[in-house]
Design a protein around this motif. Structure first.
Motif, mmCIF file in Angstrom:
data_model
loop_
_atom_site.group_PDB
_atom_site.id
_atom_site.type_symbol
_atom_site.label_atom_id
_atom_site.label_comp_id
_atom_site.label_asym_id
_atom_site.label_seq_id
_atom_site.Cartn_x
_atom_site.Cartn_y
_atom_site.Cartn_z
ATOM 1 N N GLN A 133 2.991 -0.189 -10.833
ATOM 2 C CA GLN A 133 2.915 -1.300 -9.870
ATOM 3 C C GLN A 133 3.938 -2.407 -10.127
ATOM 4 O OE1 GLN A 133 -0.639 -2.620 -8.099
ATOM 5 N NE2 GLN A 133 -1.968 -1.161 -9.155
ATOM 6 N N ILE A 147 -9.666 -4.844 -12.049
ATOM 7 C CA ILE A 147 -9.996 -3.447 -11.724
ATOM 8 C C ILE A 147 -11.198 -2.984 -12.554
ATOM 9 C CG2 ILE A 147 -9.164 -1.049 -11.846
ATOM 10 C CD1 ILE A 147 -6.359 -2.121 -11.093
ATOM 11 N N ASP A 150 -14.061 -4.146 -10.784
ATOM 12 C CA ASP A 150 -14.260 -3.344 -9.565
ATOM 13 C C ASP A 150 -14.985 -2.030 -9.842
ATOM 14 O OD1 ASP A 150 -13.077 -5.224 -7.966
ATOM 15 O OD2 ASP A 150 -11.143 -4.198 -7.803
ATOM 16 N N VAL A 181 -7.161 4.379 -10.478
ATOM 17 C CA VAL A 181 -7.022 3.410 -9.388
ATOM 18 C C VAL A 181 -5.888 2.427 -9.679
ATOM 19 C CG1 VAL A 181 -8.179 1.441 -8.272
ATOM 20 C CG2 VAL A 181 -9.395 3.602 -8.562
ATOM 21 N N ASN A 184 -2.546 2.772 -8.206
ATOM 22 C CA ASN A 184 -2.423 2.461 -6.771
ATOM 23 C C ASN A 184 -2.023 3.693 -5.952
ATOM 24 O OD1 ASN A 184 -2.659 0.690 -4.639
ATOM 25 N ND2 ASN A 184 -0.503 0.077 -4.705
ATOM 26 N N LEU A 212 -14.831 2.147 -3.918
ATOM 27 C CA LEU A 212 -13.411 2.022 -4.228
ATOM 28 C C LEU A 212 -12.543 2.594 -3.112
ATOM 29 C CD1 LEU A 212 -13.430 3.043 -8.006
ATOM 30 C CD2 LEU A 212 -13.062 0.742 -7.094
ATOM 31 N N LYS A 215 -12.201 -0.142 -0.567
ATOM 32 C CA LYS A 215 -11.427 -1.300 -1.042
ATOM 33 C C LYS A 215 -9.948 -0.969 -1.217
ATOM 34 C CE LYS A 215 -11.078 -5.007 -4.337
ATOM 35 N NZ LYS A 215 -11.760 -5.921 -5.228
ATOM 36 N N TYR A 216 -9.648 0.230 -1.740
ATOM 37 C CA TYR A 216 -8.265 0.579 -2.064
ATOM 38 C C TYR A 216 -7.627 1.547 -1.063
ATOM 39 C CZ TYR A 216 -8.914 -1.780 -6.537
ATOM 40 O OH TYR A 216 -9.140 -2.727 -7.506
ATOM 41 N N ASP A 217 -8.341 1.808 0.047
ATOM 42 C CA ASP A 217 -7.799 2.668 1.108
ATOM 43 C C ASP A 217 -7.381 4.039 0.551
ATOM 44 O OD1 ASP A 217 -7.055 3.334 3.686
ATOM 45 O OD2 ASP A 217 -5.027 2.542 3.485
ATOM 46 N N LEU A 218 -8.305 4.680 -0.145
ATOM 47 C CA LEU A 218 -8.018 5.957 -0.800
ATOM 48 C C LEU A 218 -8.407 7.137 0.071
ATOM 49 C CD1 LEU A 218 -9.555 5.088 -4.294
ATOM 50 C CD2 LEU A 218 -7.119 5.359 -3.830
#
Length: 359
Positions: A133, A147, A150, A181, A184, A212, A215-218
């Motif tokens: 990241q 995280i 989270d 996670v 990313n 998750l 929240k993280y668009d997985l």
């Protein structure tokens, strides 16, 4: 059973497309075909479960998306398309470095072997952030602590400084999920993420992954041998047998209107369907020898209702609905009508009793 609007998912973007992939291994001078022409489209934002007995090829199939096949394995033919690249053609670590972790990450089933016992858990999460990241130092540390919160680790600032042996099995699995996670990724592959955990912790981890995902668009792929585990989280289910996807449909279609005899057998084996005082159903026989060429339907020798053609010719996919297909000659219009086992009919009655919901 209520699930995300599957139509909405299937009309959306295809993030990964696998077409007729064949994976082989050299073992003791012999060649084993682990994946036999499997195809699959993965849609953005969905939860896809790949289910099947141990040895059916689930992990090998998904490891090929990340270049994690053992050194004696290779992709013989077929394509794995991701963002315009054919991952099946990747050969070097330099090729894979831009995919592994950053684009596609994996949560393995044994958290103890996934974590470095000599490093604090916080440092291991922070390393993922710094690698993928472009954040460094205090900035990366702050995100790592966030995280960890989270994934349900309380007092995360204190826990950041602790080592894996100071965590329970369920907490270690949360750390492994946090590391994945922290990369990313677009796609998260969860390889039997609850196998080593007790039932109550299993439910917590699956709920955590659902949270998750939002929240993280997985986009998540679950790998499991237990259909019961994914009943509450999967939008679609791919059933694997002997290195091939033999049935694919929405969770409701696979649970309540399965078409392949192997899917019938898997569902009938669920302990939840057992009757007190009676032995649990078990699938007779053993999976085929993958060192030998498989002729016909691979499940035929274990299928008491197999047709003659099942031993002669591999069935094509027959479409049941636009979202549901299966490789079984029973769906051929010329086939005799064979009713599914009583256990499958019972599944419809179990829907209310289980109270399975994906809301």
């Amino acid at each position: 059973m209520k699930h995300k609007a599957t139509e909405e998912i299937l009309n959306g973007e295809i993030v990964l497309s696998v077409d007729e992939i064949v994976i082989k291994f050299n073992l003791r001078g012999k060649e084993l075909t682990a994946i036999r022409g499997a195809s699959l489209d993965l849609h953005k934002g969905e939860s896809l479960a790949i289910v099947g007995e141990s040895g059916s090829g689930k992990s090998v199939f998904t490891k090929s998306f990340m270049g994690l096949l053992d050194s004696n394995g290779r992709i013989e033919s077929g394509t794995i398309m991701y963002k315009g690249d054919n991952l099946a053609k990747f050969k070097t670590e330099d090729d894979w470095i831009k995919i592994r972790g950053k684009e596609i990450a994996m949560v393995f089933q044994d958290p103890m072997t996934s974590l470095n016992p000599l490093k604090t858990i916080g440092k291991q999460v922070q390393e993922s952030i710094e690698l993928h990241q472009n954040l460094k130092g205090e900035e990366a540390k702050k995100l790592a602590i966030d995280i960890l919160s989270d994934v349900g680790i309380s007092d995360s600032e204190k826990r950041f400084k602790q080592y894996p042996h100071e965590f329970s099995g369920g907490m270690r699995q949360r750390v492994v999920i946090a590391i994945a996670v922290a990369c990313n990724p677009n796609i998260l592959i969860c390889d039997e993420p609850t196998t080593a955990l007790d039932v109550t912790i299993q439910a917590q981890i699956l709920q955590l992954l659902k949270n998750l995902q939002k929240k993280y668009d997985l986009t998540i792929i679950y790998i499991t041998h237990d259909l019961g585990v994914v009943a509450n989280v999967a939008d679609r289910i791919a059933v694997m047998y002997a290195g091939d996807i033999i049935e694919l449909g929405t969770a409701d279609e696979v649970f309540f209107d399965p078409k392949h005899p192997y899917t019938w057998a898997l569902l009938s084996s669920l302990p939840q369907l057992g009757i007190k005082g009676e032995p649990l159903y078990s699938i007779k026989g053993t999976p085929p020898n993958l060192f030998k060429e498989i002729v016909g339907d691979a499940f035929a020798p274990r299928n008491p209702k197999a047709l003659k053609i099942d031993f002669v010719k591999r069935p094509p996919y027959f479409e049941v609905t636009p979202t549901h297909k299966a490789r079984t000659w029973l769906l051929d219009p010329r086939s005799p009508k064979i009713e599914p086992p009583a256990m499958i009919l019972k599944m419809r009655e179990m829907d209310e009793k289980w109270g399975v919901s994906n809301e």
